[in-house]
Design a protein around this motif. Sequence first.
Motif, PDB file in Angstrom:
ATOM      1  N   SER A  21      32.884  49.772  31.885  1.00 45.05           N
ATOM      2  CA  SER A  21      31.441  49.640  31.703  1.00 45.05           C
ATOM      3  C   SER A  21      30.749  50.915  32.152  1.00 45.05           C
ATOM      4  N   ASP A  42      40.379  49.170  35.141  1.00 46.55           N
ATOM      5  CA  ASP A  42      39.211  48.507  35.709  1.00 46.55           C
ATOM      6  C   ASP A  42      39.683  47.197  36.321  1.00 46.55           C
ATOM      7  N   ALA A  44      37.213  44.627  36.075  1.00 47.75           N
ATOM      8  CA  ALA A  44      36.302  43.722  35.360  1.00 47.75           C
ATOM      9  C   ALA A  44      36.893  43.430  33.990  1.00 47.75           C
ATOM     10  N   ASP A  45      37.583  42.324  33.867  1.00 49.15           N
ATOM     11  CA  ASP A  45      38.335  42.028  32.647  1.00 49.15           C
ATOM     12  C   ASP A  45      37.437  41.788  31.438  1.00 49.15           C
ATOM     13  N   GLU A  46      36.371  41.026  31.608  1.00 44.32           N
ATOM     14  CA  GLU A  46      35.559  40.637  30.449  1.00 44.32           C
ATOM     15  C   GLU A  46      34.935  41.834  29.738  1.00 44.32           C
ATOM     16  N   SER A  48      35.816  44.915  29.938  1.00 43.54           N
ATOM     17  CA  SER A  48      36.885  45.819  29.517  1.00 43.54           C
ATOM     18  C   SER A  48      37.552  45.332  28.239  1.00 43.54           C
ATOM     19  N   HIS A  66      44.380  46.270  33.705  1.00 43.41           N
ATOM     20  CA  HIS A  66      43.753  45.756  34.921  1.00 43.41           C
ATOM     21  C   HIS A  66      44.369  46.467  36.126  1.00 43.41           C
ATOM     22  N   ARG A 197      23.946  48.457  35.042  1.00 43.76           N
ATOM     23  CA  ARG A 197      23.978  48.106  36.464  1.00 43.76           C
ATOM     24  C   ARG A 197      22.781  48.701  37.197  1.00 43.76           C
TER      25      ARG A 197
END
Length: 253
Positions: A21, A42, A44-46, A48, A66, A197
């Motif tokens: 992100s 990363d 943050a799986d979703e 990514s 991941h 962010r």
Amino acid sequence: MSHTVYPSLRNKRVIVTGGGSGIGAAIVEAFARQNARVAFLDIADEPSRELERKLASSETPPRYYHCDLRSIETIRELFPRIRSELGGVDVLVNNAANDDRHALGEITEKYWDERIAVNLRHLLFCAQAVVEDMKAAGAGAIINLGSVSWHLALPDLTIYQTAKAGIEGMTRALARDLGTYGIRVNCVVPGGVRTPRQIALWHTPDEEMRMLGMQCIKARVEPNDVANMVVFLASDDARMCTGHEYFVDAGWR
């Protein structure tokens, strides 16, 4: 928007940390446009996985891995796997960081260690994990992401700014140690970048006006602006650029 194409980046093997992100995602997309072979890391799986889907039609679609970079053991296990799938690494972009605010009186030893692990320590160990590939190739580029924050002494960011200052020192030291092998090491220093962010947490209309007032160029810095500098420094066009900081901050003073 048009983008410069660097033929030297085609099929180069690139690792981007924190690539799911924000600035990291823009960097992943920029290398994908260059037809580089990109692995991005990363936790943050979703977002990514969504980035993977978005770029699935690229000539060489980026791959998501991941990885909790706070774990040196995980880094040492993952990088050989990436190497076996993509080949030896040509470019490392150390982007992952977290700029959570904190007051001096609230800092504990545990929090200090965790923040340094998030913002500084992994850069060295990721570099360590790819440097033998670059030595064997007689060339390579390591690009570290710094921050304008410590140059400005912004409030409530003591550990973050300490880490970012350390990154610039690490960049110069690694450039000296690795230059003899043809490996270039540089630091890109973003200013107040308009990421989701930052907008959600801190870039209120008043803060945006304050930042624009301090910048020479009265326009917001976008993630692509930072990514464009990273891609240039990774390319052969920057073959004599090493050991320095390159600001992308619209002249924030």
